[in-house]
Design a protein around this motif. Structure first.
Motif, PDB file in Angstrom:
ATOM      1  N   GLY A 294     129.091  84.175  93.826  1.00  0.00           N
ATOM      2  CA  GLY A 294     128.278  84.894  92.859  1.00  0.00           C
ATOM      3  C   GLY A 294     127.456  83.968  91.994  1.00  0.00           C
ATOM      4  N   GLY A 295     127.103  84.464  90.866  1.00  0.00           N
ATOM      5  CA  GLY A 295     126.217  83.745  89.963  1.00  0.00           C
ATOM      6  C   GLY A 295     124.826  84.342  90.046  1.00  0.00           C
ATOM      7  N   PHE A 296     124.020  84.015  89.050  1.00  0.00           N
ATOM      8  CA  PHE A 296     122.660  84.534  88.987  1.00  0.00           C
ATOM      9  C   PHE A 296     121.733  83.733  89.880  1.00  0.00           C
ATOM     10  CE2 PHE A 296     123.696  85.931  84.436  1.00  0.00           C
ATOM     11  CZ  PHE A 296     123.915  87.243  84.810  1.00  0.00           C
ATOM     12  N   ASP A 297     120.774  84.419  90.462  1.00  0.00           N
ATOM     13  CA  ASP A 297     119.761  83.803  91.297  1.00  0.00           C
ATOM     14  C   ASP A 297     119.047  82.699  90.499  1.00  0.00           C
ATOM     15  OD1 ASP A 297     116.662  83.824  92.099  1.00  0.00           O
ATOM     16  OD2 ASP A 297     117.847  84.349  93.871  1.00  0.00           O
ATOM     17  N   GLU A 298     119.124  81.476  90.999  1.00  0.00           N
ATOM     18  CA  GLU A 298     118.591  80.329  90.261  1.00  0.00           C
ATOM     19  C   GLU A 298     117.087  80.429  90.022  1.00  0.00           C
ATOM     20  OE1 GLU A 298     119.774  76.606  91.999  1.00  0.00           O
ATOM     21  OE2 GLU A 298     121.889  77.166  91.990  1.00  0.00           O
ATOM     22  N   GLU A 299     116.336  80.835  91.028  1.00  0.00           N
ATOM     23  CA  GLU A 299     114.878  80.902  90.884  1.00  0.00           C
ATOM     24  C   GLU A 299     114.476  81.931  89.827  1.00  0.00           C
ATOM     25  OE1 GLU A 299     110.833  81.558  93.550  1.00  0.00           O
ATOM     26  OE2 GLU A 299     112.770  81.466  94.553  1.00  0.00           O
ATOM     27  N   GLU A 300     115.150  83.067  89.830  1.00  0.00           N
ATOM     28  CA  GLU A 300     114.872  84.108  88.838  1.00  0.00           C
ATOM     29  C   GLU A 300     115.129  83.597  87.427  1.00  0.00           C
ATOM     30  OE1 GLU A 300     116.511  88.341  88.651  1.00  0.00           O
ATOM     31  OE2 GLU A 300     116.432  87.920  90.801  1.00  0.00           O
ATOM     32  N   VAL A 301     116.273  82.965  87.242  1.00  0.00           N
ATOM     33  CA  VAL A 301     116.614  82.434  85.919  1.00  0.00           C
ATOM     34  C   VAL A 301     115.614  81.358  85.519  1.00  0.00           C
ATOM     35  CG1 VAL A 301     118.354  81.184  84.580  1.00  0.00           C
ATOM     36  CG2 VAL A 301     119.065  83.009  86.146  1.00  0.00           C
ATOM     37  N   ASP A 302     115.311  80.446  86.430  1.00  0.00           N
ATOM     38  CA  ASP A 302     114.365  79.365  86.111  1.00  0.00           C
ATOM     39  C   ASP A 302     112.999  79.923  85.718  1.00  0.00           C
ATOM     40  OD1 ASP A 302     116.280  77.415  86.593  1.00  0.00           O
ATOM     41  OD2 ASP A 302     115.580  76.998  88.629  1.00  0.00           O
ATOM     42  N   ASN A 303     112.525  80.935  86.415  1.00  0.00           N
ATOM     43  CA  ASN A 303     111.235  81.544  86.082  1.00  0.00           C
ATOM     44  C   ASN A 303     111.260  82.170  84.697  1.00  0.00           C
ATOM     45  OD1 ASN A 303     110.075  80.779  88.521  1.00  0.00           O
ATOM     46  ND2 ASN A 303     110.505  82.735  89.506  1.00  0.00           N
ATOM     47  N   TYR A 304     112.369  82.808  84.360  1.00  0.00           N
ATOM     48  CA  TYR A 304     112.481  83.419  83.031  1.00  0.00           C
ATOM     49  C   TYR A 304     112.561  82.344  81.943  1.00  0.00           C
ATOM     50  CZ  TYR A 304     113.393  87.107  79.689  1.00  0.00           C
ATOM     51  OH  TYR A 304     113.276  87.974  78.645  1.00  0.00           O
ATOM     52  N   LEU A 305     113.264  81.262  82.239  1.00  0.00           N
ATOM     53  CA  LEU A 305     113.325  80.157  81.278  1.00  0.00           C
ATOM     54  C   LEU A 305     111.943  79.567  81.034  1.00  0.00           C
ATOM     55  CD1 LEU A 305     116.604  78.353  82.398  1.00  0.00           C
ATOM     56  CD2 LEU A 305     116.273  79.767  80.352  1.00  0.00           C
ATOM     57  N   ASP A 306     111.103  79.536  82.057  1.00  0.00           N
ATOM     58  CA  ASP A 306     109.725  79.071  81.875  1.00  0.00           C
ATOM     59  C   ASP A 306     108.986  79.943  80.865  1.00  0.00           C
ATOM     60  OD1 ASP A 306     110.109  77.026  83.721  1.00  0.00           O
ATOM     61  OD2 ASP A 306     109.107  78.101  85.361  1.00  0.00           O
ATOM     62  N   LEU A 307     109.186  81.259  80.937  1.00  0.00           N
ATOM     63  CA  LEU A 307     108.560  82.170  79.972  1.00  0.00           C
ATOM     64  C   LEU A 307     109.064  81.908  78.552  1.00  0.00           C
ATOM     65  CD1 LEU A 307     108.761  85.561  81.931  1.00  0.00           C
ATOM     66  CD2 LEU A 307     106.742  84.112  81.607  1.00  0.00           C
TER      67      LEU A 307
END
Length: 89
Positions: free
Chosen positions: A62-75
């Motif tokens: 499990g865990g959160f999708d890394e790309e999704e989280v990284d994109n949100y962190l960019d915002l």
């Protein structure tokens, strides 16, 4: 449109797919709570801290999708940079 503390509190991420690495959900949610407090004026997370944050990862559990989280962190990073510029200017 500016990113708000409520936006950060309400964001939801998909789980990492089978056989893919995912970020620790507990770590991501905890960090985003700190970010939300900062956006509310009750914290002090900086754009640099957002840029440099690192979460534990796991494979296949499990865990959160890394790309999704990284994109949100960019915002979030962009929002904090813009707020700092408005404050400095």
């Amino acid at each position: 449109m500016a990113l708000t503390a409520d936006d950060v509190r309400e964001v939801r991420f998909t789980k990492a797919g089978l056989g893919r690495r995912g970020y620790s959900e507990v770590e991501v949610v905890g960090f985003l709570a700190e970010v939300a407090n900062t956006l509310d004026g009750r914290g002090n997370v900086t754009a640099t801290q957002v840029h440099n944050v690192a979460f534990s990862t796991s494979l296949g559990v499990g865990g959160f999708d890394e790309e999704e989280v990284d994109n949100y962190l960019d915002l979030i990073e962009q929002e904090l940079l813009e707020r700092a510029q408005r404050t400095a200017g």
